[in-house]
Design a protein around this motif. Structure first.
Motif, short mmCIF file in Angstrom:
data_model
loop_
_atom_site.label_atom_id
_atom_site.label_comp_id
_atom_site.label_asym_id
_atom_site.label_seq_id
_atom_site.Cartn_x
_atom_site.Cartn_y
_atom_site.Cartn_z
N VAL A 127 0.83 -1.21 0.00
CA VAL A 127 0.00 0.00 0.00
C VAL A 127 0.86 1.26 0.00
N LYS A 128 1.97 1.22 0.74
CA LYS A 128 3.00 2.27 0.68
C LYS A 128 2.60 3.60 1.31
N ILE A 129 1.51 3.65 2.08
CA ILE A 129 1.24 4.78 2.96
C ILE A 129 1.11 4.21 4.37
N PRO A 130 1.23 5.05 5.41
CA PRO A 130 1.22 4.53 6.78
C PRO A 130 0.00 3.65 7.08
N VAL A 131 0.28 2.56 7.79
CA VAL A 131 -0.75 1.59 8.16
C VAL A 131 -1.00 1.68 9.67
N TYR A 132 -2.27 1.83 10.02
CA TYR A 132 -2.69 1.79 11.42
C TYR A 132 -3.47 0.51 11.64
N ILE A 133 -3.06 -0.27 12.60
CA ILE A 133 -3.67 -1.57 12.83
C ILE A 133 -4.91 -1.41 13.70
N TYR A 134 -5.99 -2.07 13.29
CA TYR A 134 -7.31 -1.90 13.90
C TYR A 134 -7.69 -3.20 14.60
N ASN A 135 -7.78 -3.14 15.92
CA ASN A 135 -8.15 -4.31 16.72
C ASN A 135 -9.59 -4.16 17.20
N MET A 136 -10.52 -4.87 16.56
CA MET A 136 -11.92 -4.82 16.96
C MET A 136 -12.53 -6.22 16.89
N PRO A 137 -12.18 -7.06 17.87
CA PRO A 137 -12.63 -8.46 17.84
C PRO A 137 -14.14 -8.61 17.86
N GLY A 138 -14.86 -7.63 18.39
CA GLY A 138 -16.32 -7.71 18.40
C GLY A 138 -16.90 -7.78 16.99
N MET A 139 -16.19 -7.25 16.01
CA MET A 139 -16.65 -7.26 14.62
C MET A 139 -15.90 -8.30 13.78
N THR A 140 -14.58 -8.41 13.97
CA THR A 140 -13.79 -9.30 13.12
C THR A 140 -13.70 -10.72 13.66
N LYS A 141 -13.99 -10.89 14.97
CA LYS A 141 -13.86 -12.18 15.66
C LYS A 141 -12.39 -12.63 15.75
N ILE A 142 -11.47 -11.70 15.54
CA ILE A 142 -10.04 -11.97 15.67
C ILE A 142 -9.47 -10.98 16.67
N THR A 143 -8.73 -11.49 17.66
CA THR A 143 -8.12 -10.64 18.68
C THR A 143 -6.63 -10.51 18.41
N LEU A 144 -6.17 -9.27 18.30
CA LEU A 144 -4.74 -9.00 18.13
C LEU A 144 -4.14 -8.86 19.52
N LYS A 145 -3.40 -9.86 19.94
CA LYS A 145 -2.86 -9.92 21.30
C LYS A 145 -1.66 -8.97 21.44
N PRO A 146 -1.39 -8.51 22.69
CA PRO A 146 -0.27 -7.58 22.90
C PRO A 146 1.07 -8.10 22.38
N ALA A 147 1.34 -9.40 22.56
CA ALA A 147 2.62 -9.94 22.06
C ALA A 147 2.72 -9.82 20.54
N LEU A 148 1.60 -10.01 19.86
CA LEU A 148 1.59 -9.86 18.41
C LEU A 148 1.77 -8.40 18.03
#
Length: 299
Positions: A127-148
């Motif tokens: 994509v080559k522009i800044p990426v902000y990571i979005y953690n919203m397990p209530g919608m995606t059903k995936i949890t981005l853990k602190p270690a990750l």
């Protein structure tokens, strides 16, 4: 430059026919810039982003970049079940002039931490522009853990993190490990947690209520930065009172956006139509939202 302050996850103004209301979007853009927001974030959950067609998603970002005119950076929300579609929308957002992308992990299929790392690495590279990571397990059903998150933050091009998990224990871990990282921004999604997050070293909030009252959230953020706890508590009370608006249209699938759109309708900024198949707002509840707004403004 590190992004800090109030980033507004904008509602998407729609016509009654379900098309993009460009006039409403322009009014909203000016309202948020005049209110002191740090950045404009289109196509998030509050903006019904994943419900919009790919063509309308592209139009929203294109128009938003035009209306902002570089007065504020524009961030494009990306939430797709297809990694390829995520990357494609990110590229088109970059071409339209977006300053960054807010990327949720692909939904539907579960993913391991290694798979998530590979996904975000590819997004940042292509994509080559800044990426902000979005953690919203209530919608995606995936949890981005602190270690990750520690690993993801080291990917070149990853500029920040937006946490909407409502899990403050996990957010505390991320703040402990990454708050001092240069040029890496940490934002919280739930409105009521913004001041606490800033106190602990966070960089601001991505707060839905700022659509309606950007000046309240901006003032609370600045008061927290200045250590003026008396003012923080006054604005926090306004923010907590605003949460009542989010419950007016429950159990709609996006009661938050519906309540905010109705408030913006009462302010004369845009209409309150929702994207099919979400229910349309009951006009009989507008008086209740007006009373809540009066309560907020009286504090």
């Amino acid at each position: 430059m590190k992004l800090q302050g109030i980033v507004v996850p904008m509602i998407t103004p729609l016509t009654e026919a379900g098309m993009l209301d460009c006039a409403g979007l322009e009014k909203l853009t000016n309202h948020l810039i005049d209110g002191g927001c740090a950045a404009l974030f289109g196509l998030g959950t509050t903006g019904e982003g994943p419900f919009l067609s790919s063509a309308m998603q592209e139009e929203v970002i294109r128009q938003l970049c035009s209306f902002s005119g570089k007065r504020r950076p524009v961030l494009a929300g990306i939430a797709s079940a297809s990694p390829e579609d995520s990357i494609l929308l990110g590229r088109k957002a970059a071409d339209a002039g977006a300053a960054g992308v807010v990327v949720a992990p692909p939904c539907y299929l579960p993913m391991t931490d290694d798979e998530l790392f590979d996904f975000y690495s590819q997004v940042a590279e292509q994509v080559k522009i800044p990426v902000y990571i979005y953690n919203m397990p209530g919608m995606t059903k995936i949890t981005l853990k602190p270690a990750l998150m520690n690993k993801l933050a080291a990917i070149p091009g990853v500029a920040g993190y937006k946490d909407s998990s409502n899990d403050m224990n996990s957010l505390h871990e991320v703040l402990r490990d990454l708050a001092g990282k240069p040029d890496f921004s940490i934002f919280v999604g739930p409105d009521s947690l913004m001041a606490e997050t800033v106190m602990l070293g966070g960089d601001g909030g991505v707060n839905s209520g700022a659509n309606l009252y950007p000046e309240i959230y901006v003032s609370c953020f600045k008061a927290m930065q200045a250590g003026n706890l008396q003012e923080v508590m006054r604005f926090q009370k306004k923010i907590d009172t605003l949460q009542k608006i989010y419950k007016v249209y429950q159990p709609s699938g996006n009661a938050v956006a519906m309540g905010l759109k109705t408030g913006l309708k009462l302010k004369g900024i845009c209409g309150n139509s929702m994207k099919f198949p979400l229910m349309q707002p009951d006009s009989g509840k507008e008086a209740l939202i007006r009373r809540i707004m009066d309560e907020i403004e009286a504090i």
